[in-house]
Design a protein around this motif. Structure first.
Motif, PDB file in Angstrom:
ATOM      1  N   GLN A  67       0.794  -1.108  -0.084  1.00  0.00           N
ATOM      2  CA  GLN A  67       0.133  -0.007   0.004  1.00  0.00           C
ATOM      3  C   GLN A  67       0.678   1.105  -0.169  1.00  0.00           C
ATOM      4  O   GLN A  67       1.867   1.244   0.716  1.00  0.00           O
ATOM      5  N   ARG A  68       0.474   1.980  -0.761  1.00  0.00           N
ATOM      6  CA  ARG A  68       1.267   3.657  -0.640  1.00  0.00           C
ATOM      7  C   ARG A  68       0.769   4.312   0.488  1.00  0.00           C
ATOM      8  O   ARG A  68      -0.210   4.244   1.089  1.00  0.00           O
ATOM      9  N   GLU A  69       1.784   5.115   0.902  1.00  0.00           N
ATOM     10  CA  GLU A  69       1.297   5.812   2.083  1.00  0.00           C
ATOM     11  C   GLU A  69       1.002   7.042   1.662  1.00  0.00           C
ATOM     12  O   GLU A  69       1.609   7.545   0.884  1.00  0.00           O
TER      13      GLU A  69
END
Length: 75
Positions: free
Chosen positions: A73-75
């Motif tokens: 997941q991208r932050e």
């Protein structure tokens, strides 16, 4: 299949580009010309699927068996 990422950067004009590391040239027998092509091939599969890749490492081609994981997941 422990893939090696870039290990240094190269300055081209005002842009710093990552260089070095493995280059994926085939995914399940399909030629991969760029990162978008690799992403297209990966999207045809699900996490847990097995695949074969061909990489270019240190000037030599190698074939590896891999198991696809979840995309981080991208932050």
């Amino acid at each position: 299949a422990k893939l090696r990422g870039s290990n240094r950067t190269l300055q081209v004009g005002n842009i710093r580009l990552p260089v070095g590391g493995d280059i994926v040239v085939e995914f399940n027998g399909e030629t991969v010309a760029d990162s978008e092509g690799l992403i297209r091939e990966i999207r045809k599969h699900r996490p847990g699927d097995q695949a074969r890749i061909k990489i270019l490492r240190n000037g030599r081609f190698q074939e590896k068996k891999i198991v696809l994981g979840e995309r981080p997941q991208r932050e």
